[in-house]
Design a protein around this motif. Structure first.
Motif, PDB file in Angstrom:
ATOM      1  N   LEU A  26      34.486 140.279 119.270  1.00 19.03           N
ATOM      2  CA  LEU A  26      34.557 141.571 118.611  1.00 19.03           C
ATOM      3  C   LEU A  26      35.328 141.529 117.293  1.00 19.03           C
ATOM      4  CD1 LEU A  26      35.138 143.782 121.771  1.00 19.03           C
ATOM      5  CD2 LEU A  26      33.080 143.699 120.348  1.00 19.03           C
ATOM      6  N   GLY A  27      35.622 140.321 116.811  1.00 16.88           N
ATOM      7  CA  GLY A  27      36.177 140.179 115.477  1.00 16.88           C
ATOM      8  C   GLY A  27      37.639 139.807 115.392  1.00 16.88           C
ATOM      9  N   SER A  28      38.289 139.550 116.520  1.00 16.60           N
ATOM     10  CA  SER A  28      39.712 139.217 116.493  1.00 16.60           C
ATOM     11  C   SER A  28      39.949 137.776 116.076  1.00 16.60           C
ATOM     12  CB  SER A  28      40.340 139.450 117.869  1.00 16.60           C
ATOM     13  OG  SER A  28      40.372 140.811 118.189  1.00 16.60           O
ATOM     14  N   ILE A  63      40.057 151.212 117.288  1.00 18.57           N
ATOM     15  CA  ILE A  63      39.711 150.902 115.902  1.00 18.57           C
ATOM     16  C   ILE A  63      39.518 152.195 115.104  1.00 18.57           C
ATOM     17  CG2 ILE A  63      37.951 149.871 114.411  1.00 18.57           C
ATOM     18  CD1 ILE A  63      37.596 147.702 116.499  1.00 18.57           C
ATOM     19  N   GLU A  64      38.872 153.181 115.720  1.00 12.35           N
ATOM     20  CA  GLU A  64      38.705 154.472 115.058  1.00 12.35           C
ATOM     21  C   GLU A  64      40.056 155.118 114.771  1.00 12.35           C
ATOM     22  OE1 GLU A  64      36.170 156.479 117.803  1.00 12.35           O
ATOM     23  OE2 GLU A  64      34.320 155.860 116.780  1.00 12.35           O
ATOM     24  N   TYR A  71      32.419 148.004 110.147  1.00  8.07           N
ATOM     25  CA  TYR A  71      32.889 147.101 111.206  1.00  8.07           C
ATOM     26  C   TYR A  71      31.717 146.544 111.995  1.00  8.07           C
ATOM     27  CZ  TYR A  71      34.747 145.677 115.737  1.00  8.07           C
ATOM     28  OH  TYR A  71      35.020 144.979 116.897  1.00  8.07           O
ATOM     29  N   PHE A  72      30.799 147.412 112.408  1.00  8.16           N
ATOM     30  CA  PHE A  72      29.647 146.949 113.178  1.00  8.16           C
ATOM     31  C   PHE A  72      28.830 145.928 112.383  1.00  8.16           C
ATOM     32  CE2 PHE A  72      30.265 150.278 116.314  1.00  8.16           C
ATOM     33  CZ  PHE A  72      29.672 149.734 117.450  1.00  8.16           C
ATOM     34  N   ALA A  73      28.768 146.107 111.084  1.00  8.91           N
ATOM     35  CA  ALA A  73      27.985 145.196 110.258  1.00  8.91           C
ATOM     36  C   ALA A  73      28.551 143.784 110.277  1.00  8.91           C
ATOM     37  CB  ALA A  73      27.925 145.717 108.822  1.00  8.91           C
ATOM     38  N   THR A  92      25.907 140.835 119.369  1.00  5.71           N
ATOM     39  CA  THR A  92      27.053 141.651 119.771  1.00  5.71           C
ATOM     40  C   THR A  92      26.829 143.112 119.416  1.00  5.71           C
ATOM     41  OG1 THR A  92      28.561 139.777 119.512  1.00  5.71           O
ATOM     42  CG2 THR A  92      29.538 141.974 119.490  1.00  5.71           C
ATOM     43  N   ARG A  93      26.275 143.377 118.221  1.00  8.70           N
ATOM     44  CA  ARG A  93      25.975 144.760 117.836  1.00  8.70           C
ATOM     45  C   ARG A  93      25.046 145.418 118.835  1.00  8.70           C
ATOM     46  NH1 ARG A  93      25.389 142.738 112.594  1.00  8.70           N
ATOM     47  NH2 ARG A  93      23.119 142.877 112.729  1.00  8.70           N
ATOM     48  N   LYS A  94      24.024 144.703 119.215  1.00  2.98           N
ATOM     49  CA  LYS A  94      23.054 145.255 120.166  1.00  2.98           C
ATOM     50  C   LYS A  94      23.716 145.523 121.511  1.00  2.98           C
ATOM     51  CE  LYS A  94      18.601 144.227 122.364  1.00  2.98           C
ATOM     52  NZ  LYS A  94      17.491 143.239 122.456  1.00  2.98           N
ATOM     53  N   ASP A  95      24.543 144.578 121.970  1.00  4.82           N
ATOM     54  CA  ASP A  95      25.215 144.735 123.262  1.00  4.82           C
ATOM     55  C   ASP A  95      26.191 145.903 123.235  1.00  4.82           C
ATOM     56  OD1 ASP A  95      25.981 144.108 125.894  1.00  4.82           O
ATOM     57  OD2 ASP A  95      27.644 142.878 125.174  1.00  4.82           O
ATOM     58  N   MET A  96      26.957 146.023 122.148  1.00  5.99           N
ATOM     59  CA  MET A  96      27.945 147.098 122.060  1.00  5.99           C
ATOM     60  C   MET A  96      27.273 148.468 121.962  1.00  5.99           C
ATOM     61  SD  MET A  96      30.859 145.742 122.468  1.00  5.99           S
ATOM     62  CE  MET A  96      30.126 144.421 123.461  1.00  5.99           C
TER      63      MET A  96
END
Length: 394
Positions: free
Chosen positions: A355-357, A331-332, A210-212, A218-222
């Motif tokens: 975030l992917g929505s 999500i988990e 998911y992170f990929a 966004t990855r860095k911020d999350m």
């Protein structure tokens, strides 16, 4: 932003059986879901997490200002189509952004309490994500317009009996079957843009996958936001118990911060959802130093997880990025329990898309019994459409 229509994920797809082309439909409106069998209702809404048990919990929750009803269509003794509905007093400025106009209306209402307030009869529910008509799988596509025409006509007759001058259909997902849209237009309803529904397919195998998918920024911020995760204790409960008063404090704090306030949920709502939907509802609790700072009510049908309400102590919860922590926790949960979709509802779209929505457009339809008032409402409708496409999370 991209608006796409999500597929449904029924747990057990129903097998249609033949219905005669000359089937006779009979419409009616009943005052309680208890007058309809659970299996009959749920058969009309396959793949819908907010089905019979959820709606019955809403009905029994004692939410002030609403009278619940249910429009149904039968063919013989069989339920073939249905929609929930409600009666209420609707204040026209409900969806207006806070500002001068809303303040002016508020001041006028202190003198004239019913100013711009209409008796409303609406198909849909203020407590569900969307308001689609439901059809039994035995009803072939060719007969669904006739069934819907019967349902809408019965509900309008009920509204007239109750002297509701404003009729509506709430949060109907788009695109709507053109044949149903033609029926709504033929009945004199005008369309008003609603708030989209955000959802994301869980078509990845792990959180790393998911992170990929997220952008580098966004990855860095999350990852930065989640650094405080070890300071937060997360618990999942199916009974709020002694924590219910604190959850209601968080709910009212969050509701007060909201720009759009229609229904006000009750303790019985939260209790009822958890009690009446065992195995299909839960509340995720977020503690810091043994103090409950956020709670997230969820429902699901084994395939779709629906985020019903996230409430948080804004002052104490924000330093721990609890909104974002709840997102990844949900999500988990989907990954762990094999759920195929996370539906995060309306508002805060900028964060959800980031975030992917994806977003599914919804529409409102309204009709005033007075033609002159209807023309006036159509002129001001663009100013009344709720919009939070630039909203950010708490």
């Amino acid at each position: 932003m991209l608006m796409t229509a999500p597929d449904r994920h029924p747990l057990v797809p129903a097998t249609p059986t033949a219905m005669p082309a000359d089937a006779v439909f009979r419409g009616e409106v009943v005052s309680s879901l208890t007058r309809i069998g659970r299996a009959d209702w749920d058969a009309c809404f396959p793949g819908e997490p907010e089905a019979y048990d959820y709606l019955l919990s809403v009905e029994k929750a004692g939410i002030a200002g609403f009278e619940w009803c249910y429009a149904v269509v039968r063919s013989g003794d069989r339920l073939v189509a249905a929609m929930p509905g409600f009666l209420s007093q609707y204040a026209l400025e409900t969806t207006l952004d806070p500002g001068r106009l809303r303040d002016v209306i508020g001041r006028i209402r202190h003198i004239w309490p019913k100013f711009l307030t209409f008796p409303l009869a609406c198909l849909g529910s203020p407590c569900t994500e969307t308001g689609s008509p439901g059809f039994h799988p035995d009803v072939p596509e060719a007969l669904r317009p006739a069934a819907f025409e019967t349902l809408l006509t019965a509900f309008e007759a009920f509204a007239r009996q109750r002297k509701s001058v404003l009729g509506a259909l709430k949060d109907v997902p788009q695109p709507l079957d053109p044949r149903l849209a033609e029926i709504i237009a033929a009945h004199g309803y005008a369309e008003l843009g609603g708030m989209p529904t955000a959802w994301m397919d869980i078509d990845f195998a792990s959180m790393e996958d998911y992170f990929a998918r997220l952008s580098a920024g966004t990855r860095k911020d999350m990852r930065r936001k989640l650094k405080v995760r070890d300071k937060v204790r997360v618990e999942i409960c199916s009974d709020a118990g002694a924590l219910l008063p604190r959850i209601m404090e968080l709910y009212h704090d969050t509701r007060t911060r909201s720009e759009w306030q229609f229904e006000e949920l009750t303790p019985a709502y939260f209790e009822g959802i958890l009690k009446n939907m065992p195995g299909r509802s839960f509340c995720t609790l977020y503690f810091v130093d043994d103090q409950l700072l956020a709670a997230n009510l969820m429902v699901h049908d084994g395939a779709v997880l629906v985020d019903k309400f996230f409430c948080m102590d804004a002052e104490k919860g924000r330093p721990y990025n609890l909104y974002y922590l709840s997102w990844f926790t949900n999500i988990e949960y989907c990954l762990t329990h094999g759920l195929k979709r996370y539906q995060s509802g309306q508002a805060y779209y900028r964060n959800k898309v980031r975030l992917g929505s994806q977003l599914t457009a919804n529409a409102m339809y309204f009709r005033h019994s007075n033609a002159l008032v209807q023309r006036l409402l159509q002129r001001v409708a663009p100013y009344l459409a709720a919009d939070d496409t630039d909203g950010t999370a708490a």
